[in-house]
Design a protein around this motif. Structure first.
Motif, PDB file in Angstrom:
ATOM      1  N   GLU A  62      46.852  90.258 -18.293  1.00 13.30           N
ATOM      2  CA  GLU A  62      46.585  89.354 -17.648  1.00 13.30           C
ATOM      3  C   GLU A  62      47.622  88.921 -16.625  1.00 13.30           C
ATOM      4  O   GLU A  62      48.831  89.276 -16.546  1.00 13.30           O
ATOM      5  CB  GLU A  62      46.782  87.756 -18.384  1.00 13.30           C
ATOM      6  CG  GLU A  62      45.484  87.906 -19.315  1.00 13.30           C
ATOM      7  CD  GLU A  62      45.205  86.236 -19.625  1.00 13.30           C
ATOM      8  OE1 GLU A  62      45.786  85.426 -19.355  1.00 13.30           O
ATOM      9  OE2 GLU A  62      44.587  86.072 -20.610  1.00 13.30           O
ATOM     10  N   ASP A  63      47.089  88.289 -15.443  1.00 14.10           N
ATOM     11  CA  ASP A  63      48.128  88.003 -14.132  1.00 14.10           C
ATOM     12  C   ASP A  63      49.427  87.220 -14.736  1.00 14.10           C
ATOM     13  O   ASP A  63      49.000  86.183 -15.087  1.00 14.10           O
ATOM     14  CB  ASP A  63      47.614  87.608 -13.056  1.00 14.10           C
ATOM     15  CG  ASP A  63      46.559  88.753 -12.223  1.00 14.10           C
ATOM     16  OD1 ASP A  63      47.072  89.864 -12.525  1.00 14.10           O
ATOM     17  OD2 ASP A  63      45.638  88.227 -11.750  1.00 14.10           O
ATOM     18  N   LYS A  64      50.379  87.231 -14.307  1.00 13.04           N
ATOM     19  CA  LYS A  64      51.514  86.280 -14.507  1.00 13.04           C
ATOM     20  C   LYS A  64      51.645  85.379 -13.163  1.00 13.04           C
ATOM     21  O   LYS A  64      51.998  86.044 -12.227  1.00 13.04           O
ATOM     22  CB  LYS A  64      52.985  86.848 -14.957  1.00 13.04           C
ATOM     23  CG  LYS A  64      53.146  87.439 -16.560  1.00 13.04           C
ATOM     24  CD  LYS A  64      54.292  87.478 -16.717  1.00 13.04           C
ATOM     25  CE  LYS A  64      54.666  88.212 -18.286  1.00 13.04           C
ATOM     26  NZ  LYS A  64      54.598  89.622 -17.902  1.00 13.04           N
ATOM     27  N   GLU A  65      51.634  84.315 -13.476  1.00 10.19           N
ATOM     28  CA  GLU A  65      51.762  83.077 -12.200  1.00 10.19           C
ATOM     29  C   GLU A  65      53.060  83.656 -11.356  1.00 10.19           C
ATOM     30  O   GLU A  65      52.858  83.578 -10.330  1.00 10.19           O
ATOM     31  CB  GLU A  65      51.497  81.886 -12.575  1.00 10.19           C
ATOM     32  CG  GLU A  65      51.006  80.885 -11.698  1.00 10.19           C
ATOM     33  CD  GLU A  65      49.932  81.239 -11.057  1.00 10.19           C
ATOM     34  OE1 GLU A  65      49.905  81.250  -9.807  1.00 10.19           O
ATOM     35  OE2 GLU A  65      48.770  81.821 -11.489  1.00 10.19           O
ATOM     36  N   GLU A  66      54.199  83.782 -12.109  1.00 11.45           N
ATOM     37  CA  GLU A  66      55.223  83.732 -11.478  1.00 11.45           C
ATOM     38  C   GLU A  66      55.248  85.039 -10.619  1.00 11.45           C
ATOM     39  O   GLU A  66      56.315  85.219  -9.872  1.00 11.45           O
ATOM     40  CB  GLU A  66      56.489  83.615 -12.225  1.00 11.45           C
ATOM     41  CG  GLU A  66      56.551  84.682 -13.459  1.00 11.45           C
ATOM     42  CD  GLU A  66      56.155  84.260 -14.840  1.00 11.45           C
ATOM     43  OE1 GLU A  66      55.034  83.559 -14.709  1.00 11.45           O
ATOM     44  OE2 GLU A  66      56.555  84.590 -15.895  1.00 11.45           O
ATOM     45  N   ASP A  67      54.665  86.175 -11.134  1.00  8.43           N
ATOM     46  CA  ASP A  67      54.805  87.448 -10.488  1.00  8.43           C
ATOM     47  C   ASP A  67      53.688  87.731  -9.073  1.00  8.43           C
ATOM     48  O   ASP A  67      53.700  88.667  -8.616  1.00  8.43           O
ATOM     49  CB  ASP A  67      54.354  88.332 -11.476  1.00  8.43           C
ATOM     50  CG  ASP A  67      55.581  88.532 -12.236  1.00  8.43           C
ATOM     51  OD1 ASP A  67      56.648  87.966 -11.956  1.00  8.43           O
ATOM     52  OD2 ASP A  67      55.412  89.008 -13.388  1.00  8.43           O
ATOM     53  N   LYS A 244      53.082  93.543 -10.996  1.00 14.16           N
ATOM     54  CA  LYS A 244      54.049  93.890 -12.078  1.00 14.16           C
ATOM     55  C   LYS A 244      53.363  94.430 -13.408  1.00 14.16           C
ATOM     56  O   LYS A 244      53.878  95.174 -14.366  1.00 14.16           O
ATOM     57  CB  LYS A 244      55.151  93.029 -12.530  1.00 14.16           C
ATOM     58  CG  LYS A 244      55.991  92.495 -11.364  1.00 14.16           C
ATOM     59  CD  LYS A 244      57.149  91.815 -11.907  1.00 14.16           C
ATOM     60  CE  LYS A 244      58.365  91.691 -10.789  1.00 14.16           C
ATOM     61  NZ  LYS A 244      59.135  90.557 -11.163  1.00 14.16           N
ATOM     62  N   LYS A 245      52.098  94.075 -13.533  1.00 14.43           N
ATOM     63  CA  LYS A 245      51.333  94.520 -14.674  1.00 14.43           C
ATOM     64  C   LYS A 245      50.770  96.049 -14.339  1.00 14.43           C
ATOM     65  O   LYS A 245      50.775  96.492 -13.505  1.00 14.43           O
ATOM     66  CB  LYS A 245      50.164  93.411 -14.777  1.00 14.43           C
ATOM     67  CG  LYS A 245      49.115  93.477 -13.871  1.00 14.43           C
ATOM     68  CD  LYS A 245      47.873  92.714 -14.294  1.00 14.43           C
ATOM     69  CE  LYS A 245      46.610  92.940 -13.058  1.00 14.43           C
ATOM     70  NZ  LYS A 245      45.437  92.181 -13.789  1.00 14.43           N
ATOM     71  N   GLY A 270      45.149  95.348  -8.800  1.00 14.86           N
ATOM     72  CA  GLY A 270      46.110  94.739  -9.431  1.00 14.86           C
ATOM     73  C   GLY A 270      47.174  95.602 -10.171  1.00 14.86           C
ATOM     74  O   GLY A 270      46.889  96.768 -10.362  1.00 14.86           O
ATOM     75  N   GLY A 271      48.313  95.070 -10.183  1.00 24.90           N
ATOM     76  CA  GLY A 271      49.703  96.050 -10.764  1.00 24.90           C
ATOM     77  C   GLY A 271      49.821  96.923  -9.963  1.00 24.90           C
ATOM     78  O   GLY A 271      49.591  97.206  -8.618  1.00 24.90           O
TER      79      GLY A 271
END
Ligand code: GDP
Length: 472
Positions: A62-67, A244-245, A270-271
């Motif tokens: 999952e996406d991290k909000e802070e990243d 970052k993912k 993404g990532g």
């Protein structure tokens, strides 16, 4: 044999149980669902059927909000043939290349990133046209964020312009209009604005909500302004991704290269994809051996909205196929094998499209709220009349949408749109082309042909009421 293994009994016991049910089966024969259930019951098991989708699905990180960071928009150029799609893409590509390097350097890899004067980036898909766009969607990949619809000012809004607009709208992709060839003596941009307005696409300079820019693709006039408008549209979308993912993306093209093995162009969504990562796409896997950008320079890492040419997969996945970076090589291998098995057993198909016969049943179980229809016919008048009547069939439970209507035979592009939008195709006094028919069969698209408007309306109405007698 497989069933015997699963239940830990002798194959012979299964075969004799089948015989007692009146079926003579061999050790490798596949049993249908009903027989499977009956046989399993004999041995005290209950069978639960898991759909292929579940069996092969990957849980993505999952996406991290802070990243989350903002990412460049991904743009497709669509429009009628000869209205200037290629010229526009060529101009943008060349204008992007550092002076002195012009020509020859940028390779066609299916997508490219450009940096405009303000320093912001845009990613262009390099295969223009709504056909490519919708073919990707039909395979489940929604890559495009914004569509540029190009219309030549010395011509009119043409059938393929209408198609392109409808294909973009069906996908829910925002549109920016480019009125091209304004350098030409016969150019009349206002005529195009008017024709668009007649289709309910009112452009901004006339008080509407659609951004529009007059350009000359050939002479490079106002292209920068067009791109600024695209970026404005992108700002509204607030496009973001987590770099970052573990990377996820979509395949744009893939092929077998004599010297380099399988070559895949992909777009990271993404990532961040890095050299050495374990990739999985369809039933193919492999470590990223090397990556190149569109200028054939080696790169180590590719982030969101960036395209890359990647070496290392052990096969050529289809365009539009999802690509995932996996943490665990064993798991990647297992899923690839499972997918290959599924493909062999049931073909590529995992998604079944809507048919008229099925509408009533789906409505009855309450998971069907929208019926998308594509209407093709021999004359404009009857298409309008039929479309209006179909839309009026909408009830509180179910909304009928005519996502595309046009004069002409049912084409390949109509079928792809139907596949991408889960629509049925209604033909009035027209038939599908041979290719359209072939693809419709493969994609299981329901085509209904009528020669009387009343029949079409009645049949759809009955289907929606769940009253349609099954076709024999
Ligand atoms: P596509 O089929 O949509 O990709 O169209 P092309 O980009 O191949 O353009 C078709 C023709 O129109 C070519 O001969 C181009 O040189 C010409 N063309 C494209 N843009 C312009 C323009 O802005 N002005 C003029 N005069 N010709 C253009």
């Amino acid at each position: 044999n497989e069933l015997a293994n699963m239940m830990d009994v002798q194959v012979n016991q299964i075969i004799s149980t089948c015989m007692s049910l009146g079926m003579f089966v061999s050790i490798n024969q596949r049993l249908d669902a009903e027989t499977l259930s009956l046989v399993a019951e004999e041995f005290g098991y209950t069978i639960e059927f898991v759909s292929a989708d579940v069996a092969e699905s990957i849980i993505e990180e999952e996406d991290k909000e802070e990243d989350m960071i903002s990412r460049p928009p991904i743009v497709t150029v669509m429009g009628h043939v000869d209205h200037g799609k290629t010229s526009l893409l060529d101009h943008i590509r060349k204008a992007n290349v550092i002076a002195g390097e012009a020509g020859g350097i940028t390779q066609h890899i299916g997508a490219y990133s450009v940096k405009i004067e303000s320093g912001r980036q845009i990613t262009f898909l390099d295969t223009p046209g709504h056909e490519a766009f919708t073919a990707m969607r039909a395979r489940g990949a929604q890559i495009t964020d914004i569509a540029i619809i190009i219309v030549a000012a010395d011509d009119n809004v043409m059938p393929q312009t209408v198609e392109a607009i409808n294909h973009a709208s069906a996908a829910g992709v925002p549109i920016v209009f480019a009125i091209n060839k304004i350098d030409k003596p016969g150019a009349n941009p206002d005529r195009i604005r008017e024709e668009l307005a007649n289709m309910n696409y009112l452009v901004e300079d006339w008080g509407g909500k659609y951004q529009c820019q007059e350009i000359s693709a050939k002479n490079g006039v106002n292209i920068e302004d067009l791109l600024e408008k695209v970026l404005l549209e992108a700002d509204l979308l607030e496009l973001k991704a987590d770099p970052k993912k573990r990377a996820v993306g979509s395949v744009i093209e893939s092929s077998l290269d004599k010297g380099r093995g399988f070559v895949t162009t992909l777009l990271v969504q993404g990532g961040t994809l890095r050299v050495g990562d374990m990739m999985l796409s369809g039933s193919h896997i492999g470590h990223v051996k090397a990556m190149f950008n569109e200028r054939n320079q080696k790169v180590e890492a590719v982030g969101p909205s960036e395209p890359a040419l990647v070496l290392g997969l052990n096969g050529a996945p289809q365009a539009g196929e999802r690509i995932n970076v996996m943490e665990d090589e064993r798991e990647a291998k297992d899923i690839a094998t499972k997918r290959e098995q599924l493909q062999r057993e049931q073909g590529m198909r995992t998604k079944k499209h809507i048919t008229l016969d099925e509408i009533g049943r789906r409505i009855a179980i309450g998971n069907f709220q929208e019926l998308n229809v594509i209407v093709k016919g021999d004359v404009d008048g009857s298409i309008e009349a039929l479309s209006d009547s179909l839309i009026k069939l909408s009830t509180e439970e179910i909304q009928v949408n005519v996502i595309h209507k046009a004069v002409g035979q049912i084409s390949e592009s109509d079928i792809m749109l139907a596949a991408a939008s889960n629509a049925i195709v209604v033909g009035f006094q027209v038939r599908p082309s041979l290719t359209a028919r072939r693809i419709a069969e493969k994609e299981e698209i329901d085509i209904r042909l009528y020669s009387i408007i009343y029949d079409a309306i009645e049949e759809l109405k009955s289907a929606m009421e769940g009253m349609l007698s099954p076709e024999i």
